[in-house]
Scaffold this motif. Structure first.
Motif, mmCIF file in Angstrom:
data_model
loop_
_atom_site.group_PDB
_atom_site.id
_atom_site.type_symbol
_atom_site.label_atom_id
_atom_site.label_comp_id
_atom_site.label_asym_id
_atom_site.label_seq_id
_atom_site.Cartn_x
_atom_site.Cartn_y
_atom_site.Cartn_z
ATOM 1 N N VAL A 1 1.620 -1.523 0.262
ATOM 2 C CA VAL A 1 -0.026 0.133 -0.084
ATOM 3 C C VAL A 1 0.694 0.900 -0.314
ATOM 4 C CG1 VAL A 1 -1.971 1.447 0.912
ATOM 5 C CG2 VAL A 1 -2.255 -1.057 1.564
ATOM 6 N N VAL A 2 0.593 2.219 -0.498
ATOM 7 C CA VAL A 2 1.920 3.820 -1.440
ATOM 8 C C VAL A 2 1.025 4.177 0.031
ATOM 9 C CG1 VAL A 2 1.672 5.709 -2.392
ATOM 10 C CG2 VAL A 2 1.437 2.849 -3.629
ATOM 11 N N GLU A 3 1.929 4.812 1.114
ATOM 12 C CA GLU A 3 1.725 5.569 1.927
ATOM 13 C C GLU A 3 2.974 7.043 2.358
ATOM 14 O OE1 GLU A 3 1.376 2.972 6.008
ATOM 15 O OE2 GLU A 3 -0.501 1.551 4.592
ATOM 16 N N ASN A 4 2.747 7.960 1.798
ATOM 17 C CA ASN A 4 3.793 8.951 1.940
ATOM 18 C C ASN A 4 4.849 8.518 1.045
ATOM 19 O OD1 ASN A 4 2.024 10.462 4.286
ATOM 20 N ND2 ASN A 4 2.376 9.253 5.535
ATOM 21 N N GLY A 5 4.455 8.393 -0.268
ATOM 22 C CA GLY A 5 5.466 7.864 -0.699
ATOM 23 C C GLY A 5 6.726 6.798 -0.739
ATOM 24 N N HIS A 6 5.609 5.895 0.669
ATOM 25 C CA HIS A 6 6.231 4.347 0.391
ATOM 26 C C HIS A 6 5.395 3.456 0.009
ATOM 27 C CE1 HIS A 6 10.198 5.886 2.856
ATOM 28 N NE2 HIS A 6 9.449 7.132 3.121
ATOM 29 N N ALA A 7 5.927 2.675 -0.205
ATOM 30 C CA ALA A 7 4.879 1.190 -0.636
ATOM 31 C C ALA A 7 5.438 -0.129 1.050
ATOM 32 C CB ALA A 7 5.605 0.640 -1.676
ATOM 33 N N VAL A 8 4.041 -0.094 1.759
ATOM 34 C CA VAL A 8 3.987 -0.288 2.965
ATOM 35 C C VAL A 8 3.728 -1.646 2.859
ATOM 36 C CG1 VAL A 8 3.538 -0.262 5.406
ATOM 37 C CG2 VAL A 8 4.324 1.733 4.138
ATOM 38 N N ALA A 9 4.163 -2.746 3.068
ATOM 39 C CA ALA A 9 3.406 -3.920 2.747
ATOM 40 C C ALA A 9 2.343 -4.395 3.948
ATOM 41 C CB ALA A 9 4.235 -5.371 2.712
ATOM 42 N N HIS A 10 1.291 -4.734 3.801
ATOM 43 C CA HIS A 10 -0.184 -5.145 4.604
ATOM 44 C C HIS A 10 -0.468 -6.550 4.310
ATOM 45 C CE1 HIS A 10 -1.825 -1.251 5.691
ATOM 46 N NE2 HIS A 10 -0.756 -1.282 4.959
ATOM 47 N N GLN A 11 -0.566 -7.429 5.046
ATOM 48 C CA GLN A 11 -0.643 -9.187 5.372
ATOM 49 C C GLN A 11 -2.081 -8.849 4.662
ATOM 50 O OE1 GLN A 11 0.496 -11.598 8.670
ATOM 51 N NE2 GLN A 11 -0.422 -13.121 6.994
ATOM 52 N N VAL A 12 -2.812 -9.970 3.628
ATOM 53 C CA VAL A 12 -3.891 -9.797 3.332
ATOM 54 C C VAL A 12 -4.661 -11.455 3.718
ATOM 55 C CG1 VAL A 12 -3.847 -7.529 1.456
ATOM 56 C CG2 VAL A 12 -3.741 -10.227 0.913
ATOM 57 N N LYS A 13 -5.547 -11.359 3.412
ATOM 58 C CA LYS A 13 -6.722 -12.511 3.461
ATOM 59 C C LYS A 13 -7.376 -12.440 1.866
ATOM 60 C CE LYS A 13 -9.729 -16.185 5.826
ATOM 61 N NZ LYS A 13 -10.193 -15.956 7.317
ATOM 62 N N THR A 14 -6.883 -13.678 1.286
ATOM 63 C CA THR A 14 -7.623 -13.267 -0.655
ATOM 64 C C THR A 14 -8.725 -14.475 -0.722
ATOM 65 O OG1 THR A 14 -5.869 -14.830 -0.560
ATOM 66 C CG2 THR A 14 -5.658 -12.711 -1.424
ATOM 67 N N GLY A 15 -9.423 -14.080 -0.983
ATOM 68 C CA GLY A 15 -11.003 -15.299 -1.564
ATOM 69 C C GLY A 15 -10.468 -15.495 -2.611
ATOM 70 N N ILE A 16 -11.460 -15.683 -3.569
ATOM 71 C CA ILE A 16 -12.073 -15.836 -5.277
ATOM 72 C C ILE A 16 -11.357 -15.000 -5.956
ATOM 73 C CG2 ILE A 16 -14.370 -17.099 -4.681
ATOM 74 C CD1 ILE A 16 -15.816 -15.305 -6.048
ATOM 75 N N GLN A 17 -11.021 -15.353 -7.167
ATOM 76 C CA GLN A 17 -10.505 -14.795 -8.105
ATOM 77 C C GLN A 17 -10.797 -14.910 -9.560
ATOM 78 O OE1 GLN A 17 -6.269 -16.485 -7.162
ATOM 79 N NE2 GLN A 17 -6.053 -16.642 -9.466
ATOM 80 N N SER A 18 -10.340 -13.814 -10.403
ATOM 81 C CA SER A 18 -11.119 -14.362 -11.387
ATOM 82 C C SER A 18 -9.835 -13.773 -12.265
ATOM 83 C CB SER A 18 -11.312 -12.417 -12.226
ATOM 84 O OG SER A 18 -10.981 -11.782 -11.882
ATOM 85 N N ASP A 19 -9.654 -13.515 -13.973
ATOM 86 C CA ASP A 19 -7.969 -13.562 -14.743
ATOM 87 C C ASP A 19 -8.094 -12.468 -14.659
ATOM 88 O OD1 ASP A 19 -8.627 -15.680 -15.764
ATOM 89 O OD2 ASP A 19 -10.109 -14.705 -17.360
ATOM 90 N N GLU A 20 -8.358 -11.044 -13.760
ATOM 91 C CA GLU A 20 -7.712 -9.995 -13.486
ATOM 92 C C GLU A 20 -7.775 -9.267 -12.122
ATOM 93 O OE1 GLU A 20 -9.852 -7.347 -16.032
ATOM 94 O OE2 GLU A 20 -9.135 -8.151 -17.971
ATOM 95 N N ARG A 21 -9.010 -9.747 -11.662
ATOM 96 C CA ARG A 21 -9.145 -9.168 -10.199
ATOM 97 C C ARG A 21 -8.472 -10.852 -9.115
ATOM 98 N NH1 ARG A 21 -9.250 -4.002 -10.385
ATOM 99 N NH2 ARG A 21 -9.732 -3.248 -7.831
ATOM 100 N N ILE A 22 -8.974 -10.091 -7.703
ATOM 101 C CA ILE A 22 -8.032 -11.641 -6.705
ATOM 102 C C ILE A 22 -9.492 -10.461 -5.457
ATOM 103 C CG2 ILE A 22 -6.479 -10.409 -5.669
ATOM 104 C CD1 ILE A 22 -6.448 -13.450 -5.089
ATOM 105 N N GLU A 23 -10.236 -11.409 -4.645
ATOM 106 C CA GLU A 23 -11.044 -10.966 -3.808
ATOM 107 C C GLU A 23 -9.592 -10.838 -2.399
ATOM 108 O OE1 GLU A 23 -14.994 -11.631 -1.139
ATOM 109 O OE2 GLU A 23 -14.175 -13.530 -2.722
ATOM 110 N N ILE A 24 -10.512 -9.463 -1.925
ATOM 111 C CA ILE A 24 -9.444 -9.402 -0.713
ATOM 112 C C ILE A 24 -10.822 -9.405 0.641
ATOM 113 C CG2 ILE A 24 -8.109 -7.979 1.079
ATOM 114 C CD1 ILE A 24 -6.824 -8.784 -2.075
ATOM 115 N N LEU A 25 -10.753 -10.682 1.497
ATOM 116 C CA LEU A 25 -11.008 -10.273 2.310
ATOM 117 C C LEU A 25 -11.018 -9.648 3.847
ATOM 118 C CD1 LEU A 25 -11.974 -15.157 1.946
ATOM 119 C CD2 LEU A 25 -12.805 -12.562 1.434
ATOM 120 N N ASP A 26 -9.705 -9.810 4.272
ATOM 121 C CA ASP A 26 -9.151 -8.735 4.911
ATOM 122 C C ASP A 26 -7.764 -8.134 5.315
ATOM 123 O OD1 ASP A 26 -9.166 -7.538 8.113
ATOM 124 O OD2 ASP A 26 -7.495 -9.925 8.312
#
Length: 422
Positions: A353-378
């Motif tokens: 995630v871009v925060e104040n000019g920095h790329a900060v890593a956020h752990q995520v929980k993913t769900g279903i996905q299509s060819d282009e996008r993926i669901e973020i559950l948390d």
């Protein structure tokens, strides 16, 4: 002159190196160039892709039960036939002769049985009379025993003759059945989709390996028989919709629904590095066009899940990192372990995630996905800016809390020129 040029070259090398070093430091100060996208709610349709062939739901392979030369083919390939229509006539002379021979054997066996029955009747009468005379003392015991034995012999002969008649009748029944099989009729209404023999060829009758003469199929009810990878089969259920594309009908997409799922796997190249485990599924095609033919190669996209308002990011935004790779400068590992929980393989699924000019890593929980996008559950909120490119940056170059600079014009240029997004 040569020496002068050499000394100029020697002097230019360190200058060029210094310029490159300064440029590199300048880039580091500006940050790694990236592209971004918004965390937004969009419809995600998850699909499983599979390949296979188009086949009729119902088809019958016609083969002969007896071996003979084909005297007549009453149909041609592509012809519609009704149930009970004549298909093939085989040479029946040999089987007709076998029936006549069997009929003669039956007559002979029946005549012999009649003679033996008469002898048995006479033996019984003589034995009965001898028994009466013996009781009166008018017959010797030896004569009585002889007539009793004769009656028993005739009974055995009669039984054998009766069995011979039954055997002859069974042989006649078999011969007549073989003769009837020299004429083959359609077991169902349908189209002759395949014709493998010509008039004059030999049809080999066998119960163990069919010599297929033709195939009759109901082309009004077609299905796609496709193979699905073992990792995807658990997400497929009956009645799920599918989009089917036959290679020969590119401009005519087909639609259908899963009608059957195999319970056993097909394993190809077993024991090698190319081993592949797949399951066959059948997709009933809705309103198949007349141009659809059995055997056509087909690709199917089976819809396994849909979320019309899924919180999602571009699929390439999700990356895998180890906890060590997520350490910020000067950060201790135990502090990072408090924020990131790796899976059983030691990896953390993150989005930058871009925060104040920095790329900060956020752990995520993913769900279903299509060819282009993926669901973020948390792990993310709607409206946040996440790194969506380049692929190299997300997969390798980006460090947690790295300085970045956004250049979404580059992404727009690639999209406008028909390229894929980074």
């Amino acid at each position: 002159m040569k020496r002068k040029i050499m000394w100029i070259g020697i002097a230019v090398v360190p200058v060029a190196a210094a310029v490159l070093l300064i440029a590199a430091r300048g880039r580091d100060q500006k940050g790694l160039e990236i592209q971004t996208a918004k965390v937004s709610r969009q419809e995600i349709v998850q699909k499983v892709n599979a390949t296979g062939r188009i086949e009729p739901k119902t088809q019958v392979k016609i083969s002969a039960d007896v071996s003979a030369k084909i005297k007549r083919l009453a149909v041609v390939e592509g012809q519609w036939v009704e149930k009970g229509a004549l298909l093939v006539e085989l040479d029946r002379e040999r089987y007709l002769a076998a029936v006549e021979s069997a009929e003669a054997n039956v007559r002979s066996a029946e005549a012999n049985a009649t003679l033996v029955a008469q002898n048995l009747d006479r033996a019984h009468k003589e034995f009965t009379r001898s028994k009466e005379l013996l009781s009166r003392g008018l017959e010797a015991q030896a004569d009585y025993d002889t007539k009793e034995t004769a009656a028993q012999v005739e009974e055995a002969r009669h039984k054998a003759a009766t069995e011979q008649v039954a055997q002859a009748q069974a042989a006649l029944k078999q011969s007549r059945d073989d003769l009837s099989k020299t004429t083959i009729y359609a077991p169902m209404s349908g189209t002759v989709s395949e014709l493998n023999k010509e008039q004059g060829e030999i049809a080999l009758g066998s119960q163990f390996q069919a010599d297929v003469i033709m195939v009759i199929a109901d082309l009004s009810v077609m299905e796609a028989q496709v193979n699905v990878d073992e990792n995807d089969i658990v997400s497929i259920h009956r009645s799920e919709t599918a989009e089917i594309q036959a290679d020969a009908l590119i401009a005519q997409p087909l639609h259908g629904a899963v009608s059957d799922i195999s319970s056993s796997a097909n394993v190809s190249a077993a024991g090698s590095s190319q081993q592949k485990t797949e399951f066959e599924i059948k997709i009933a095609i809705t309103d198949p066009p007349k141009t659809l033919r059995p055997g056509m190669t087909a690709t199917a996209d089976i819809v396994t899940n849909t979320n019309p308002k899924a919180l999602s990011v571009p699929i390439q935004s999700v990356a895998l990192r180890t906890v060590d790779q997520l350490l910020k400068k000067g950060e201790k590992r135990k502090d990072a372990e408090a924020r990131f929980k790796p899976d059983k393989d030691g990896f953390v699924e993150v989005v930058f995630v871009v925060e104040n000019g920095h790329a900060v890593a956020h752990q995520v929980k993913t769900g279903i996905q299509s060819d282009e996008r993926i669901e973020i559950l948390d792990g993310l909120k709607e409206g946040e800016d996440v790194v969506s490119g380049s692929y190299r940056a997300i997969s390798k170059d980006l460090d947690n809390d790295a300085l970045v600079r956004v250049n979404n014009e580059k992404r727009a240029e690639k999209t406008d020129t028909g390229g894929t997004r980074s």
